[in-house]
Design a protein around this motif. Structure first.
Motif, PDB file in Angstrom:
ATOM      1  N   GLY A  79      39.316  38.919  42.322  1.00  0.00           N
ATOM      2  CA  GLY A  79      38.707  39.210  41.035  1.00  0.00           C
ATOM      3  C   GLY A  79      37.510  38.339  40.716  1.00  0.00           C
ATOM      4  O   GLY A  79      37.177  38.137  39.540  1.00  0.00           O
ATOM      5  N   GLN A  99      36.154  40.916  34.636  1.00  0.00           N
ATOM      6  CA  GLN A  99      36.816  40.556  35.874  1.00  0.00           C
ATOM      7  C   GLN A  99      38.051  39.710  35.584  1.00  0.00           C
ATOM      8  O   GLN A  99      38.188  39.148  34.500  1.00  0.00           O
ATOM      9  CB  GLN A  99      35.852  39.812  36.799  1.00  0.00           C
ATOM     10  CG  GLN A  99      35.775  38.304  36.638  1.00  0.00           C
ATOM     11  CD  GLN A  99      35.077  37.850  35.353  1.00  0.00           C
ATOM     12  OE1 GLN A  99      34.486  38.646  34.634  1.00  0.00           O
ATOM     13  NE2 GLN A  99      35.138  36.554  35.066  1.00  0.00           N
ATOM     14  N   THR A 100      38.943  39.605  36.583  1.00  0.00           N
ATOM     15  CA  THR A 100      40.189  38.855  36.395  1.00  0.00           C
ATOM     16  C   THR A 100      40.124  37.448  36.960  1.00  0.00           C
ATOM     17  O   THR A 100      40.994  36.631  36.663  1.00  0.00           O
ATOM     18  CB  THR A 100      41.359  39.594  37.056  1.00  0.00           C
ATOM     19  OG1 THR A 100      41.124  39.683  38.477  1.00  0.00           O
ATOM     20  CG2 THR A 100      41.526  40.996  36.478  1.00  0.00           C
ATOM     21  N   GLY A 101      39.130  37.135  37.785  1.00  0.00           N
ATOM     22  CA  GLY A 101      39.062  35.837  38.430  1.00  0.00           C
ATOM     23  C   GLY A 101      37.881  35.017  37.955  1.00  0.00           C
ATOM     24  O   GLY A 101      37.412  35.143  36.813  1.00  0.00           O
ATOM     25  N   ASP A 140      36.321  46.418  35.471  1.00  0.00           N
ATOM     26  CA  ASP A 140      37.590  46.539  36.189  1.00  0.00           C
ATOM     27  C   ASP A 140      37.485  45.904  37.571  1.00  0.00           C
ATOM     28  O   ASP A 140      37.697  46.537  38.603  1.00  0.00           O
ATOM     29  CB  ASP A 140      38.013  48.013  36.285  1.00  0.00           C
ATOM     30  CG  ASP A 140      39.407  48.196  36.889  1.00  0.00           C
ATOM     31  OD1 ASP A 140      40.216  47.252  36.818  1.00  0.00           O
ATOM     32  OD2 ASP A 140      39.667  49.288  37.435  1.00  0.00           O
ATOM     33  N   SER A 182      36.638  42.525  43.981  1.00  0.00           N
ATOM     34  CA  SER A 182      35.721  41.476  43.515  1.00  0.00           C
ATOM     35  C   SER A 182      34.333  42.102  43.379  1.00  0.00           C
ATOM     36  O   SER A 182      34.129  43.269  43.748  1.00  0.00           O
ATOM     37  CB  SER A 182      35.681  40.289  44.486  1.00  0.00           C
ATOM     38  OG  SER A 182      36.838  39.476  44.361  1.00  0.00           O
ATOM     39  N   ASN A 237      38.365  33.190  32.172  1.00  0.00           N
ATOM     40  CA  ASN A 237      39.592  33.140  32.968  1.00  0.00           C
ATOM     41  C   ASN A 237      39.915  31.690  33.344  1.00  0.00           C
ATOM     42  O   ASN A 237      39.444  30.761  32.698  1.00  0.00           O
ATOM     43  CB  ASN A 237      39.504  34.071  34.176  1.00  0.00           C
ATOM     44  CG  ASN A 237      39.322  35.526  33.748  1.00  0.00           C
ATOM     45  OD1 ASN A 237      39.932  35.957  32.772  1.00  0.00           O
ATOM     46  ND2 ASN A 237      38.477  36.270  34.445  1.00  0.00           N
ATOM     47  N   GLY A 271      38.963  43.230  40.070  1.00  0.00           N
ATOM     48  CA  GLY A 271      40.169  42.476  40.358  1.00  0.00           C
ATOM     49  C   GLY A 271      41.408  43.143  39.794  1.00  0.00           C
ATOM     50  O   GLY A 271      41.383  44.282  39.332  1.00  0.00           O
ATOM     51  N   GLY A 272      42.521  42.428  39.858  1.00  0.00           N
ATOM     52  CA  GLY A 272      43.785  42.967  39.370  1.00  0.00           C
ATOM     53  C   GLY A 272      44.637  43.510  40.504  1.00  0.00           C
ATOM     54  O   GLY A 272      44.197  43.689  41.636  1.00  0.00           O
ATOM     55  N   THR A 273      45.888  43.795  40.187  1.00  0.00           N
ATOM     56  CA  THR A 273      46.839  44.176  41.225  1.00  0.00           C
ATOM     57  C   THR A 273      46.478  45.499  41.892  1.00  0.00           C
ATOM     58  O   THR A 273      46.780  45.712  43.066  1.00  0.00           O
ATOM     59  CB  THR A 273      48.249  44.276  40.625  1.00  0.00           C
ATOM     60  OG1 THR A 273      48.229  45.202  39.518  1.00  0.00           O
ATOM     61  CG2 THR A 273      48.716  42.922  40.112  1.00  0.00           C
TER      62      THR A 273
END
Length: 558
Positions: free
Chosen positions: A398, A419-421, A388, A357, A444, A390-392
């Motif tokens: 994220g 970000q992914t979140g 980049d 995060s 997102n 967040g993410g697995t």
């Protein structure tokens, strides 16, 4: 603004004393105040040496030389020789000038302003110790020492709490603090197998770490830092270093000062590469099987008037904490320092990447009642690239910006996030004088989100009454849920005029629908970012392309 309540009434309203729901507006809206800059700066110009030169050959007694030296003297040590400590810096009561401790191969080291690396260790004398309390410590009031071109480490197989310990929180007044100490072009590292808790403890006045390489600061089950300060008044300077630590490469706060009302202040942090080796991360190629306590890349717990500008922060994952790269989280750590504060912070022109995060920001220490710390206020987060997040691979949620527990005067503008979140996540008491302006990022699922409130306007009314939210560009999301003056595009591909790998993190057009004015652009200004990075430009691919020069716009630095 009418009173709104979405979901169950939480303890937040009770905490804030609100009778009609979470975050009801109270009083007139006001313009956010900007951070005060540092009042003092550390001068790290090379001192003149008008005294004697004292050479300590291999096998000689460095402590005797330190005791004998007078201000203005230079102590030279043999490159490649090992000097076994611990060593103590005494308070010289008479004389003027600096005592310099340096390699006798100084002419072969990079010049001032250039960072050293482990490859140059053969040009350095090595200071070691088996004593856990430190390799070099400073007596009360010790002053005007400069270290140049030294390697400092534990004796093989030993664990050290702090290699260089300038101030041990036993001082009872500002006059007793060690002061005017500079670490210049040095290589500090913990034991590769056992680690060490800390490289440098900055608990004094006018202290600096410049052009140095600090690595292998790591511990299982406890925090470790390359540089940490909690009991010194400042000013401090941390410039042009590579800093590797499992918990936090840089941390201010985290222990209660013995001097009442002390807040580490006037802190300059520029051109540092703060990172963690991926060999510490499970699942990565080359993982070494370790389980060091990994937390963040930069943290403030008690600090005032801080400039963090032109740094690269990368590689942080969910492990001993939830994966945020940067924390401005005020802490009355042991419960005896209710004056603890985070105030007047400028986080500008930085690259933060490869992390679970982004930024976690809290207004009060949620481990204590709200009157046991000072409210976090006057924070500027401007012209940063968050890439980049967040993410697995990195874990975490994220979240780009988490803003909790009643801050004041927070301005977040001209950032680009990938970000992914959520864009913003908030809970706790509401925030005052909040500005979120000209940022670019994917929306997102939740976008700007408030617990028990929802997305968009609902979250803003509940947690950010009277906020300025304008000129932002979201990829995805529903414009009907947000205030006018923001733009929504279909996808991240529409958000940027070229893909991120090509180095262009600005929107496709200079004038955007919905509130971005003529001649203004949202998102990070790559030209200004690259200029601020200085010697770190080589770490930023976008600074090596014509895109960086083509995207210049008039500066809006505040």
């Amino acid at each position: 603004m009418k009173c709104l309540l979405y979901g169950a009434l939480s303890a937040v309203a009770l905490w804030a004393g609100l009778g009609c729901g979470i975050g009801a507006a109270a009083g007139p809206v006001r313009e956010a105040a900007l951070p005060e800059p540092p009042r003092e700066w550390v001068d790290t110009a090379m001192p003149s040496s008008a005294g004697r030169t004292i050479h300590v050959p291999a096998g000689g007694d460095l402590q005797d030389a330190l005791d004998e030296a007078r201000p203005g003297d230079v102590i030279t040590l043999a490159a490649g020789a090992v000097y076994r400590g611990p060593f103590t810096l005494s308070n010289k009561k008479s004389g003027t000038g600096w005592i310099t401790i340096q390699t006798d191969a100084l002419d072969k080291l990079p010049p001032p302003g250039t960072r050293v690396s482990p490859s140059q260790a053969s040009l350095m004398p090595t200071l070691i110790s088996r004593k856990s309390h430190g390799v070099v410590t400073a007596d009360k009031g010790a002053h005007h020492y400069r270290f140049i071109g030294l390697e400092v480490r534990p004796e093989e197989g030993a664990y050290i709490y702090s290699l260089l310990w300038f101030g041990q929180n036993k001082e009872r007044s500002l006059e007793e603090l060690p002061h005017h100490i500079v670490v210049d072009r040095c290589y500090l590292h913990g034991d590769p197998k056992k680690g060490s808790r800390r490289g440098v403890a900055l608990n004094g006045r006018h202290l600096a770490v410049i052009d140095s390489h600090l690595s292998d600061f790591k511990e299982v089950g406890a925090d470790s830092q390359a540089i940490m300060g909690w009991a010194g008044s400042g000013p401090f300077k941390i410039v042009n270093n590579r800093l590797e630590a499992a918990a936090e490469p840089i941390n201010f706060g985290g222990g209660d000062p013995s001097i009442r009302d002390l807040v580490p202040s006037d802190i300059e942090i520029r051109h540092n590469h703060m990172t963690k080796p991926l060999s510490w991360k499970h699942g990565e190629p080359g993982y070494d099987g370790s389980s060091w306590a990994v937390k963040n890349l930069f943290e403030l717990k008690n600090a005032r008037r801080v400039v963090i500008d032109g740094n690269v922060l990368e590689h942080n994952w969910e492990h001993a904490q939830n994966g945020f790269a940067v924390l401005f989280t005020v802490r009355n750590q042991d419960g005896t320092a209710p004056w603890s504060a985070i105030e007047d912070v400028r986080f500008t022109n930085n690259i933060v990447r490869h992390s679970g995060s982004g930024l976690n920001l809290i207004g009060h220490d949620d481990n204590h009642p709200p009157d046991r710390t000072v409210q976090t206020k006057r924070i500027l987060v401007k012209n940063n690239l968050w890439e980049d997040i967040g993410g697995t691979r990195w874990g975490g949620r994220g979240i780009l910006f988490q803003v909790l527990w009643g801050t004041s005067d927070v301005v977040i503008e001209d950032n680009t996030g990938m970000q992914t979140g959520s864009v913003i996540h908030s809970e706790g008491p509401p925030h005052t004088a909040f500005v979120f302006r000209r940022n670019v990022m994917p929306h997102n699922e939740w976008g700007i989100f408030g617990r028990d409130a929802g997305t968009g306007i609902r979250a803003l009314e509940a947690y950010f009454p009277g906020a300025v939210v304008t000129g932002n560009i979201f990829a995805g999301g529903d414009s009907l849920l947000y205030p006018s003056g923001n733009r929504f595009v279909d996808s991240a591909g529409d958000l940027l005029s070229t893909n991120a790998k090509a180095g262009n993190y600005r929107p496709a057009a200079s004038k955007q629908d919905g509130g971005v004015g003529e001649g203004e652009q949202a998102g990070v200004d790559i030209s200004a970012l690259c200029q601020a990075l200085g010697p770190l430009r080589s770490l930023a691919g976008m600074c090596q392309t014509p895109v960086a020069e083509a995207q210049s716009r008039p500066s809006t630095e505040r």
